[in-house]
Design a protein around this motif. Structure first.
Motif, mmCIF file in Angstrom:
data_model
loop_
_atom_site.group_PDB
_atom_site.id
_atom_site.type_symbol
_atom_site.label_atom_id
_atom_site.label_comp_id
_atom_site.label_asym_id
_atom_site.label_seq_id
_atom_site.Cartn_x
_atom_site.Cartn_y
_atom_site.Cartn_z
ATOM 1 N N LEU A 152 50.194 37.375 42.902
ATOM 2 C CA LEU A 152 49.542 37.388 43.420
ATOM 3 C C LEU A 152 50.362 37.547 44.464
ATOM 4 C CD1 LEU A 152 47.993 33.727 43.250
ATOM 5 C CD2 LEU A 152 46.736 36.232 42.758
ATOM 6 N N ARG A 153 51.885 37.524 45.133
ATOM 7 C CA ARG A 153 52.810 38.329 46.408
ATOM 8 C C ARG A 153 52.931 39.671 46.758
ATOM 9 N NH1 ARG A 153 56.141 34.649 43.663
ATOM 10 N NH2 ARG A 153 56.187 32.270 45.240
ATOM 11 N N GLY A 154 52.120 40.284 45.625
ATOM 12 C CA GLY A 154 51.860 41.779 45.365
ATOM 13 C C GLY A 154 50.013 42.566 45.931
ATOM 14 N N LEU A 155 49.316 41.412 46.379
ATOM 15 C CA LEU A 155 48.664 42.280 46.714
ATOM 16 C C LEU A 155 48.829 41.997 48.336
ATOM 17 C CD1 LEU A 155 46.428 39.172 44.679
ATOM 18 C CD2 LEU A 155 46.532 41.157 43.950
ATOM 19 N N ASP A 156 48.210 43.167 48.125
ATOM 20 C CA ASP A 156 47.350 43.056 49.767
ATOM 21 C C ASP A 156 46.321 41.998 50.166
ATOM 22 O OD1 ASP A 156 46.256 43.388 52.411
ATOM 23 O OD2 ASP A 156 46.770 46.002 51.796
ATOM 24 N N ALA A 157 46.651 40.708 50.575
ATOM 25 C CA ALA A 157 45.461 39.860 51.379
ATOM 26 C C ALA A 157 44.763 40.577 51.900
ATOM 27 C CB ALA A 157 46.276 38.410 51.779
ATOM 28 N N GLU A 158 44.797 41.295 52.477
ATOM 29 C CA GLU A 158 43.891 41.934 53.711
ATOM 30 C C GLU A 158 42.563 41.888 52.695
ATOM 31 O OE1 GLU A 158 42.949 40.797 56.589
ATOM 32 O OE2 GLU A 158 44.355 39.496 57.575
ATOM 33 N N ARG A 159 43.417 43.236 51.948
ATOM 34 C CA ARG A 159 42.250 44.139 51.291
ATOM 35 C C ARG A 159 41.734 43.276 50.330
ATOM 36 N NH1 ARG A 159 45.173 49.703 48.451
ATOM 37 N NH2 ARG A 159 43.416 51.480 48.546
ATOM 38 N N VAL A 160 42.442 42.508 49.618
ATOM 39 C CA VAL A 160 41.112 41.338 49.229
ATOM 40 C C VAL A 160 40.376 40.461 49.787
ATOM 41 C CG1 VAL A 160 41.350 39.484 47.722
ATOM 42 C CG2 VAL A 160 43.067 40.885 47.917
ATOM 43 N N GLN A 161 40.312 40.053 51.313
ATOM 44 C CA GLN A 161 39.606 39.882 52.040
ATOM 45 C C GLN A 161 38.363 40.968 52.238
ATOM 46 O OE1 GLN A 161 39.919 36.913 54.946
ATOM 47 N NE2 GLN A 161 39.878 38.677 56.724
ATOM 48 N N MET A 162 38.734 41.765 52.601
ATOM 49 C CA MET A 162 37.850 43.426 52.667
ATOM 50 C C MET A 162 36.996 43.599 51.460
ATOM 51 S SD MET A 162 37.382 46.774 51.686
ATOM 52 C CE MET A 162 38.249 47.597 51.447
ATOM 53 N N ALA A 163 37.289 43.673 50.096
ATOM 54 C CA ALA A 163 36.988 43.665 48.529
ATOM 55 C C ALA A 163 35.865 41.887 48.481
ATOM 56 C CB ALA A 163 38.010 44.075 47.678
ATOM 57 N N ALA A 164 35.993 41.393 49.183
ATOM 58 C CA ALA A 164 35.548 39.923 48.784
ATOM 59 C C ALA A 164 34.007 39.651 50.251
ATOM 60 C CB ALA A 164 36.621 38.998 48.876
ATOM 61 N N ASN A 165 34.204 40.899 51.004
ATOM 62 C CA ASN A 165 33.662 40.773 52.063
ATOM 63 C C ASN A 165 32.169 41.839 51.654
ATOM 64 O OD1 ASN A 165 34.037 38.337 53.881
ATOM 65 N ND2 ASN A 165 35.512 39.835 54.877
ATOM 66 N N LEU A 166 32.602 42.415 50.902
ATOM 67 C CA LEU A 166 31.645 43.546 50.242
ATOM 68 C C LEU A 166 30.511 43.261 49.413
ATOM 69 C CD1 LEU A 166 34.029 46.687 49.667
ATOM 70 C CD2 LEU A 166 31.743 45.988 50.854
ATOM 71 N N ILE A 167 31.426 41.510 48.118
ATOM 72 C CA ILE A 167 30.806 41.298 47.308
ATOM 73 C C ILE A 167 30.246 38.967 48.104
ATOM 74 C CG2 ILE A 167 30.959 39.364 45.608
ATOM 75 C CD1 ILE A 167 33.205 41.408 44.812
ATOM 76 N N CYS A 168 30.310 38.319 49.247
ATOM 77 C CA CYS A 168 29.804 37.993 49.730
ATOM 78 C C CYS A 168 29.072 37.865 50.911
ATOM 79 C CB CYS A 168 31.205 36.931 49.891
ATOM 80 S SG CYS A 168 32.847 36.145 48.954
ATOM 81 N N GLN B 69 25.193 39.081 40.221
ATOM 82 C CA GLN B 69 24.541 40.286 40.639
ATOM 83 C C GLN B 69 25.042 40.864 42.264
ATOM 84 O OE1 GLN B 69 23.471 36.649 40.468
ATOM 85 N NE2 GLN B 69 22.267 36.007 41.866
ATOM 86 N N TYR B 70 25.574 40.042 42.615
ATOM 87 C CA TYR B 70 26.265 41.248 44.344
ATOM 88 C C TYR B 70 27.686 41.846 43.811
ATOM 89 C CZ TYR B 70 23.712 36.835 45.908
ATOM 90 O OH TYR B 70 22.955 35.962 46.625
ATOM 91 N N ALA B 71 28.345 41.335 42.703
ATOM 92 C CA ALA B 71 29.752 41.961 42.322
ATOM 93 C C ALA B 71 29.696 43.082 41.419
ATOM 94 C CB ALA B 71 30.689 40.769 41.585
ATOM 95 N N GLU B 72 28.565 43.233 40.708
ATOM 96 C CA GLU B 72 28.045 44.195 39.785
ATOM 97 C C GLU B 72 28.236 45.524 40.613
ATOM 98 O OE1 GLU B 72 25.021 45.291 36.186
ATOM 99 O OE2 GLU B 72 24.626 43.718 37.432
ATOM 100 N N PRO B 73 27.186 45.739 41.718
ATOM 101 C CA PRO B 73 27.202 47.202 42.550
ATOM 102 C C PRO B 73 28.623 47.702 42.782
ATOM 103 C CG PRO B 73 25.351 45.985 42.825
ATOM 104 C CD PRO B 73 26.876 44.638 41.996
#
Length: 217
Positions: free
Chosen positions: A128-144, A38-42
């Protein structure tokens, strides 16, 4: 399901595949922080397409777990493994057998996926090496529900450790299981459990198609 079980069909979509890993990464860095559906859906409607894609990956993780844990093969194997482990553990430690039976199916399925595709592990880590880890963390913070500041640190360590490669060896797999046991504050599994893992591995191998049926549709 474990990391590869969630991601192996989506390696051409890196941020989606990373999203499938978020709930498991949280189990490492912050077990009480939950990336719930329910946090990820929006966030699947976010203006940044990679952030939206990451959120859809989180949604896929929960979808996968829902069907996987309801399969007849998972019920059969996890129950049998719990019985086996309870008989092998020292007296008084049987309470952890159900947990061990559950996660053993998931970890061994990742190992079987690697047997079937010897390039899978390298492809996964290269993705995974091709990811921007900071961008992943930013996205995760919109969900968590609670802010994360260590996910961007974990991802390179996760890639460097390549611990998924250890699942192919029964002794190393027991060590990885013990890492999980430590995180959930359960007693460590004795070396006497290692031969059983070889038997369990073969049972998961024989049931792998049944365990993967829904992802193959």
């Amino acid at each position: 399901m474990n990391y590869l079980g969630h991601a192996y069909l989506h390696l051409d979509n890196p941020y989606f595949a990373a999203g499938t890993a978020l709930p498991d990464w949280l189990n490492v860095i912050d077990r009480k922080n939950r990336a719930r559906r329910q946090y990820a859906e929006p966030i699947t409607k976010h203006a940044d397409p990679l952030v939206a894609c990451f959120a859809r990956g989180v949604m896929r993780h929960h979808y996968d777990d829902n069907w996987f844990h309801q399969t007849a093969a998972f019920a059969r194997l996890s129950t049998q493994f719990a019985v086996d482990v309870r008989q092998l553990l020292p007296s008084g430690l049987g309470h952890q057998a159900g947990f061990v039976g559950h996660i053993s199916v998931e970890l061994l399925l990742d190992a079987i996926l690697c047997e079937r595709d010897p390039q899978l592990l390298d492809t996964y880590y290269d993705m995974l090496r091709g990811l921007d880890a900071e961008r992943v963390q930013m996205a995760a913070n919109l969900i968590c529900p609670r802010p994360l500041d260590t996910l961007a640190i974990l991802i390179p360590k996760f890639i460097h450790s390549r611990f998924l490669a250890d699942y192919h060896d029964d002794g190393l797999l027991r060590q990885k299981l013990n890492g999980v046991m430590q995180r959930v504050k359960l007693p460590l599994l004795p070396e006497t459990l290692t031969p059983w893992l070889a038997v369990a591995r073969n049972q998961v191998r024989e049931s792998a198609d049944e365990l993967l049926t829904s992802t193959l549709k």
